[in-house]
Enzyme design. Structure first.
Site, PDB file in Angstrom:
ATOM      1  NE  ARG A   1      -3.578  -2.636   1.690  1.00  0.00           N
ATOM      2  CZ  ARG A   1      -3.623  -3.941   1.471  1.00  0.00           C
ATOM      3  NH1 ARG A   1      -2.510  -4.640   1.362  1.00  0.00           N
ATOM      4  NH2 ARG A   1      -4.772  -4.557   1.373  1.00  0.00           N
TER       5      ARG A   1
ATOM      6  N   GLY B   1      -0.624 -12.147  -5.422  1.00  0.00           N
ATOM      7  CA  GLY B   1      -2.040 -11.850  -5.617  1.00  0.00           C
ATOM      8  C   GLY B   1      -2.370 -10.431  -5.174  1.00  0.00           C
TER       9      GLY B   1
ATOM     10  NE  ARG C   1      -4.227 -16.603  -4.736  1.00  0.00           N
ATOM     11  CZ  ARG C   1      -3.706 -15.772  -3.839  1.00  0.00           C
ATOM     12  NH1 ARG C   1      -2.456 -15.371  -3.964  1.00  0.00           N
ATOM     13  NH2 ARG C   1      -4.429 -15.342  -2.833  1.00  0.00           N
TER      14      ARG C   1
ATOM     15  CD  GLN D   1      -5.354  -9.969  -1.999  1.00  0.00           C
ATOM     16  OE1 GLN D   1      -5.891 -10.613  -2.880  1.00  0.00           O
ATOM     17  NE2 GLN D   1      -4.248 -10.348  -1.394  1.00  0.00           N
TER      18      GLN D   1
ATOM     19  CG  ASP E   1      -2.510 -14.067   5.155  1.00  0.00           C
ATOM     20  OD1 ASP E   1      -3.313 -14.689   4.435  1.00  0.00           O
ATOM     21  OD2 ASP E   1      -2.104 -12.929   4.879  1.00  0.00           O
TER      22      ASP E   1
ATOM     23  CE  LYS F   1      -6.490 -16.053   1.832  1.00  0.00           C
ATOM     24  NZ  LYS F   1      -6.733 -14.638   1.517  1.00  0.00           N
TER      25      LYS F   1
ATOM     26  NE  ARG G   1      -1.516 -20.127   2.451  1.00  0.00           N
ATOM     27  CZ  ARG G   1      -1.245 -18.837   2.500  1.00  0.00           C
ATOM     28  NH1 ARG G   1      -2.025 -18.030   3.198  1.00  0.00           N
ATOM     29  NH2 ARG G   1      -0.195 -18.338   1.868  1.00  0.00           N
TER      30      ARG G   1
HETATM   31  C1  S3P Z   1      -3.954  -9.260   1.832  1.00  0.00           C
HETATM   32  C2  S3P Z   1      -5.238  -9.653   2.063  1.00  0.00           C
HETATM   33  C3  S3P Z   1      -5.628 -11.029   2.334  1.00  0.00           C
HETATM   34  C4  S3P Z   1      -4.423 -11.879   2.727  1.00  0.00           C
HETATM   35  C5  S3P Z   1      -3.259 -11.641   1.820  1.00  0.00           C
HETATM   36  C6  S3P Z   1      -2.821 -10.190   1.892  1.00  0.00           C
HETATM   37  C7  S3P Z   1      -3.687  -7.845   1.519  1.00  0.00           C
HETATM   38  O1  S3P Z   1      -6.238 -11.588   1.180  1.00  0.00           O
HETATM   39  O2  S3P Z   1      -4.770 -13.238   2.742  1.00  0.00           O
HETATM   40  O3  S3P Z   1      -2.161 -12.449   2.203  1.00  0.00           O
HETATM   41  O4  S3P Z   1      -2.538  -7.381   1.666  1.00  0.00           O
HETATM   42  O5  S3P Z   1      -4.639  -7.156   1.125  1.00  0.00           O
HETATM   43  P1  S3P Z   1      -7.786 -11.328   0.816  1.00  0.00           P
HETATM   44  O6  S3P Z   1      -7.994  -9.914   0.538  1.00  0.00           O
HETATM   45  O7  S3P Z   1      -8.032 -12.178  -0.399  1.00  0.00           O
HETATM   46  O8  S3P Z   1      -8.552 -11.810   2.005  1.00  0.00           O
END
Ligand code: S3P
Length: 435
Positions: A31, A98, A126, A172, A317, A344, A348
């Site tokens: 971010r 991701g 994904r 996300q 996580d 993920k 997992r």
């Molecule tokens: C993250 C959000 C999470 C997390 C990922 C990092 C982020 O995913 O599992 O490791 O930095 O926004 P989701 O937004 O899919 O829940």
């Protein structure tokens, strides 16, 4: 940055003691880089994570015209002030990340050049529809390949701000919408269950007109102004390996300094405390809107529990580590409502069930989670399925196993925690390179 070997082995039955720092928080680093890149002015980012996932974000931000210099221990970014960049078609490789791909889909939708977003084998499986669909409602021009990468983005004449209701608790998804919405004209609202709120906090630090309630966010687009400097705390998700390691192993105690303690990230600490773990937090303070503190943990006796549904999103996580902790607890631990684990870096639930099978720990599998029955871990050769957190969880298991543990497919530890082996070995573990 280290180049992680493919397979690692860890000597059984060690203990860990010491005072450590862990690298910068991955979510906050993404971010800080993205928001500095689209803000007005120069931002110095201290304590950021150097890892392959973060490199993917840096590359994508360069493609939208941000100037990014990697200084000794900081990044210096000259942002483009929400300029919608013209240029040639860009092919961007997001590797395993991701978060980079999904957040950048929001920003790239607003650019005046076309882009193709690719990823590695894991990322290519994904789901991206969850981000594409809300962006399509904002007039973005995006296509996926059956819902997964490659993602194709074409320029549009404008992005429009609309209200969204998002059922999945995903940082996300909401972050991608917020970033795209910055390029729109009018105020908009996102109604969604709580998930990590680093984007909201970082946007506030950059002067964005954003108001956040328990289940909704309202944002008024407008230019972002740099706060000049952002300090990134240590990553609680990296600290989690040593927190759980010290709790399950004998004669162990660990202090981890300067760790991010955002309330939406510390579900696993609450879970471990419910199971009986001794965890103490001190020196709490707030830097750039994020709560930070020091964590002390020591060997503890754990009891199995039913993990409350409301702690799943804030521990998502760390659930592989909770599975490991549960294997060392008395009785049964139940994890349900965690179907997000299936999408993920690996599935997992499947990865942890397989690991526990190899360790001779009993489990029951459900579509949305698993039961784990406490027992003793046998030495084994396990596969990480290319998933960094699964690989590191298996190595931590060596602290309590009755034989050495060999973990295959460890390269992706570099995506989030390139210094993991050095730190682990400095505090008493014995992890060696296999090949
Ligand atoms: C993250 C959000 C999470 C997390 C990922 C990092 C982020 O995913 O599992 O490791 O930095 O926004 P989701 O937004 O899919 O829940």
């Amino acid at each position: 940055m280290s180049i992680m070997p493919n397979s690692l082995s860890a000597t059984s039955n060690t203990k860990i003691n010491g005072c450590i720092n862990v690298p910068g928080d991955k979510s906050i680093s993404h971010r800080a880089i993205i928001i500095s890149s689209i803000a007005h002015g120069r931002t110095k980012i201290k304590g950021y994570l150097t890892s392959t996932d973060i490199n993917a974000t840096i590359n994508a931000c360069r493609a939208i015209g941000a100037h990014i210099n990697e200084d000794i221990d900081s990044l210096v970014i000259d942002g483009n002030n929400l300029e919608q960049r013209h240029g040639d078609n860009a092919e961007l490789n997001f590797g395993n990340s991701g978060t980079s791909m999904r957040l950048m889909m929001g920003v790239l939708s607003a650019q005046k050049f076309s882009s193709v977003l690719k990823g590695d084998e894991s990322l290519t499986q994904r789901p991206m529809n969850r981000v594409m669909n809300p962006l399509l409602r904002m007039n973005a021009d995006i296509k996926t390949s059956n819902g997964t990468p490659p993602v194709y983005i074409n320029p549009v004449s404008f992005l429009k701000c609309v209200d969204h209701t998002i059922e999945i608790a995903s940082a996300q998804i909401k972050s991608s919408i917020m970033l795209a919405g910055l390029y729109g004209e009018s105020a908009f609202k996102i109604i969604t269950p709580q998930s990590r709120n680093h984007t909201e906090i970082m946007l506030s630090e950059f002067g964005c007109n954003i108001s956040v309630k328990a289940d909704s966010i309202e944002l008024v687009p407008g230019n972002l102004n740099t706060p000049n400097q952002i300090e990134i705390p240590g990553d609680i998700s990296s600290a989690a390996f040593f927190i759980v390691g010290s709790i399950i192993s004998r004669d162990s105690q660990i202090k981890i300094n300067n760790v991010g303690l955002n309330p939406l990230r510390i579900g696993f600490i609450k879970i471990l405390k419910m199971m009986g773990a001794n965890i103490q937090i001190s020196n709490e303070r707030t830097i750039n809107g994020e709560l930070i503190g020091d964590i002390y943990t020591e060997s503890s006796i754990l009891n199995g529990i039913d993990i409350p549904k409301e702690l799943i999103s804030s521990s998502i996580d760390e659930l592989p580590l909770i599975v490991l902790a549960a294997s060392q607890a008395n009785g049964k631990t139940s994890i349900r409502n965690a179907e997000e684990l299936r999408v993920k870096e690996s599935d997992r639930i499947f990865s942890m069930i397989r690991m526990m099978d190899k360790f001779r720990i009993s489990t029951d599998e459900f579509p949305d989670g698993m039961n784990i029955y406490g027992g003793s871990i046998k030495g084994a050769r396990v596969n990480s399925y290319g998933d960094h957190r699964i690989a590191m969880t298996a190595l931590i298991a060596s602290l309590v196993s009755d034989g050495d543990i060999l973990v295959e497919d460890c390269k992706n530890i570099d995506t989030s925690f390139p210094t993991f082996i050095d730190i682990a070995n400095n505090i008493g573990m014995d992890i060696q390179i296999n090949d």
